[in-house]
Design a protein around this motif. Structure first.
Motif, PDB file in Angstrom:
ATOM      1  N   ARG A 186       0.834  -1.202   0.000  1.00 40.33           N
ATOM      2  CA  ARG A 186       0.000   0.000   0.000  1.00 40.33           C
ATOM      3  C   ARG A 186       0.870   1.253   0.000  1.00 40.33           C
ATOM      4  O   ARG A 186       0.596   2.218  -0.717  1.00 40.33           O
ATOM      5  CB  ARG A 186      -0.944  -0.003   1.210  1.00 40.33           C
ATOM      6  CG  ARG A 186      -2.048  -1.042   1.105  1.00 40.33           C
ATOM      7  CD  ARG A 186      -2.939  -1.035   2.334  1.00 40.33           C
ATOM      8  NE  ARG A 186      -3.766   0.158   2.390  1.00 40.33           N
ATOM      9  CZ  ARG A 186      -4.897   0.319   1.707  1.00 40.33           C
ATOM     10  NH1 ARG A 186      -5.335  -0.643   0.920  1.00 40.33           N
ATOM     11  NH2 ARG A 186      -5.590   1.427   1.818  1.00 40.33           N
ATOM     12  N   THR A 189       2.718   1.586  -3.574  1.00 42.16           N
ATOM     13  CA  THR A 189       1.882   2.098  -4.662  1.00 42.16           C
ATOM     14  C   THR A 189       1.446   3.537  -4.401  1.00 42.16           C
ATOM     15  O   THR A 189       1.355   4.335  -5.331  1.00 42.16           O
ATOM     16  CB  THR A 189       0.646   1.205  -4.865  1.00 42.16           C
ATOM     17  OG1 THR A 189      -0.066   1.066  -3.628  1.00 42.16           O
ATOM     18  CG2 THR A 189       1.047  -0.179  -5.370  1.00 42.16           C
ATOM     19  N   SER A 322      -2.257  -2.117  -5.221  1.00 41.00           N
ATOM     20  CA  SER A 322      -1.701  -2.715  -4.006  1.00 41.00           C
ATOM     21  C   SER A 322      -2.435  -4.004  -3.645  1.00 41.00           C
ATOM     22  O   SER A 322      -1.821  -4.975  -3.187  1.00 41.00           O
ATOM     23  CB  SER A 322      -1.772  -1.721  -2.840  1.00 41.00           C
ATOM     24  OG  SER A 322      -3.104  -1.411  -2.490  1.00 41.00           O
TER      25      SER A 322
END
Length: 561
Positions: A186, A189, A322
């Motif tokens: 997470r 990205t 992600s």
């Protein structure tokens, strides 16, 4: 009478009568509302299905498999009650028709909270001429050539995050200290989209703080109540949006001032025309559009439009990618045979192309391409797409009233692809024998079946799969299905019913970037690291966002050279 509330014991007969009448009226109104669709549309030929509130509550009772329950019916189309009458569709041609007709026969139908948080001038909610304008302006930023120019930066960022996971793992004293794949992907990205697409010039601390604000923002994105109060999920998301927009404005102001200084030094007229910078947002800020139109400030996009576009790009380019990385890493973590073949392919590619990742190098990685496609086939970026009928429709011989919801089952279509649906439920015990017999009989499909069966899953002639299913069963993870000679699937592309990136005028602009992010991160991980998870079993939650047990902790270390 002691069991009656005190207020009721003290009420007069008239008051009790009024209360009973009110309850009776409320009961009638509720019953009528619950059964209104079947009464109101009695003259129409509606799709089969159940419009009862009980059915809706059953669907929504467990978010872990809500959409699986929703599509638990036979046939290509059905109706249900899901925040209003809704038609569920899993027929490829019909889904393609609806996607192609978005803006004419259907409209985007995410919850109201989504529109408020993403912004009505972003790409997701743009319509008509303004939507075409945005795609015309954004399109050149996401071409294969434009994305390949960013490969060195993507590779450097992927290497940085892999190394950070390894350092965290090396210093861990317990499983609680191990790096989490979910959190790392997470942040990777988000960092990449923020820098490459939005052009944020932030240090690592500021970037992580902005990422935390985005996490709060995302929690309310699909809030069905959308109550904007400081203590509600949606209210907190709206507050987080303000922080994100503030960061966007700060960066836009910096670019505008820089552009003005350059033009002044060159003796050019005041303004920002003609100055182009690196990121997508910089290009949008400085690009004139001859047609102008809605969302424009003259022939440039307005500040409000730029804000909404930035927020939408953060969401679209970060969350789904992600989630895809989390899925594919979790799958190959449990499949050492797949990792071994990926490493063999990488070694061959490096001998030919060197360690730098280029478009030519990716073209020589068909198995990596197949692994990504297979992960998307089983776990699409977006499993369903919501639309709303803007006129009365006739789909598959059934009437769909104007205003009804349309839920398009993209995952359902992918799983039911003709190339392998016939193998659903078959075991692997007789796969090789049956395939060889079919191949002896001749025919291109029979030869393709034998080809895949012999390859699956390890390329050594072993037709057994870890699950015991047929190698071509739709539920089986088998990248080799994409390498069959009769499968029309060029590297880096998905065709036909594999609508991972949507379709029609709403086809995902960032598809090329998503391909690049996922492949390059996997390459860095496969080339340079060994990893495993201490967890015996992974439990997934798919709505409103993808979550997995403990965020998928891993022990990761550099590979021996």
């Amino acid at each position: 009478m002691d069991w009656l509330p005190v207020a009721l014991q003290q009420a007069s007969t008239a008051q009790v009568g009024v209360a009973c009448f009110a309850v009776a009226v409320a009961t009638v109104v509720l019953y009528t509302w619950m059964n209104l669709p079947s009464v109101r549309y009695r003259s129409l030929k509606l799709p089969p299905g159940d419009l009862s509130v009980a059915k809706m509550l059953k669907i929504m009772s467990n978010p872990l498999d809500m959409f699986t329950k929703m599509f638990d019916f036979k046939g290509p189309i059905a109706k249900t009650l899901f925040m209003g009458p809704t038609v569920l569709i899993r027929d490829y041609e019909t889904v393609k028709e609806v996607l192609a007709g978005t803006g004419e026969i259907a409209e985007v139908a995410w919850p109201p909270a989504t529109k408020q948080l993403l912004g009505e001038l972003g790409v997701s909610y743009a319509t008509g001429a303004y939507h075409k304008r945005l795609r015309r302006l954004l399109g050149p930023c996401f071409t294969p050539k434009a994305i390949e120019a960013q490969f060195p930066r993507i590779q450097a960022m992927a290497a940085q995050y892999c190394a950070e996971m390894a350092r965290t793992s090396a210093s861990a004293t317990s499983s609680a200290d191990l790096p989490r794949v979910a959190a790392t992907m997470r942040l990777f990205t988000f960092d990449l989209i923020s820098r490459l697409v939005l052009g944020f010039e932030l240090d690592d601390g500021a970037m992580r703080a902005l990422s935390s604000s985005f996490e709060v923002f995302f929690r309310g994105l699909f809030d069905l109540l959308a109550i904007n109060l400081p203590f509600t999920t949606f209210g907190k998301s709206m507050a987080a949006r303000k922080l994100i927009v503030k960061a966007v404005d700060k960066q836009l102001d910096a670019w505008a001032a820089r552009a003005a200084d350059k033009q002044a030094a060159a003796g050019a007229p005041a303004g920002i025309q003609g100055v182009t910078w690196g990121s997508v947002m910089e290009q949008l800020l400085t690009t004139e559009d001859e047609e102008g139109g809605e969302g424009s400030g003259g022939r440039f996009l307005s500040r409000k439009a730029l804000q909404d576009i930035a927020v939408t790009l953060l969401f679209a380019g970060h969350e789904t990618t992600s989630s895809s990385l989390l899925r594919v890493i979790s799958v190959i973590t449990e499949r050492p045979d797949v990792v071994a073949r990926l490493r063999e392919e990488q070694e061959a590619a490096m001998k030919t192309h060197g360690s730098a990742i280029t478009g030519a190098a990716l073209a020589d990685m068909p198995y990596l391409d197949a692994v990504v496609k297979e992960a998307w086939r089983l776990y699409p970026l977006v499993g369903v797409v919501p639309r709303r009928a803007t006129q009365k429709l006739n789909l598959l011989g059934y009437d769909v009233p104007k205003g009804w919801g349309l839920t398009l089952g993209l995952r359902e279509i992918i799983l039911a692809a003709p190339a392998w649906i016939k193998y659903r439920g078959s075991s692997s015990s007789s796969a090789a024998t049956a395939a060889q017999a079919d191949a002896t009989a001749g025919g291109p499909q029979a030869k393709a079946d034998a080809y895949i069966t012999v390859l699956a899953p390890g390329g050594k002639g072993d037709a057994k799969t870890p699950s015991g299913r047929h190698p071509l069963d739709p539920e089986e993870f088998n990248p080799d299905r994409w390498l069959a000679p009769d499968i029309d699937s060029p590297i880096g592309l998905l065709t036909g019913p594999f609508m991972v990136f949507g379709g029609g005028t709403r086809y995902c602009l960032g598809a090329n970037l998503a391909w690049a992010e996922i492949k390059i991160m996997l390459i860095e991980l496969i080339r340079g690291y060994e990893w495993s998870t201490p967890l015996d079993k992974l439990v997934w939650r798919t709505f409103p966002t993808l979550e997995v047990s403990e965020g998928l902790p891993i022990k990761i270390s550099p590979r021996a050279k």
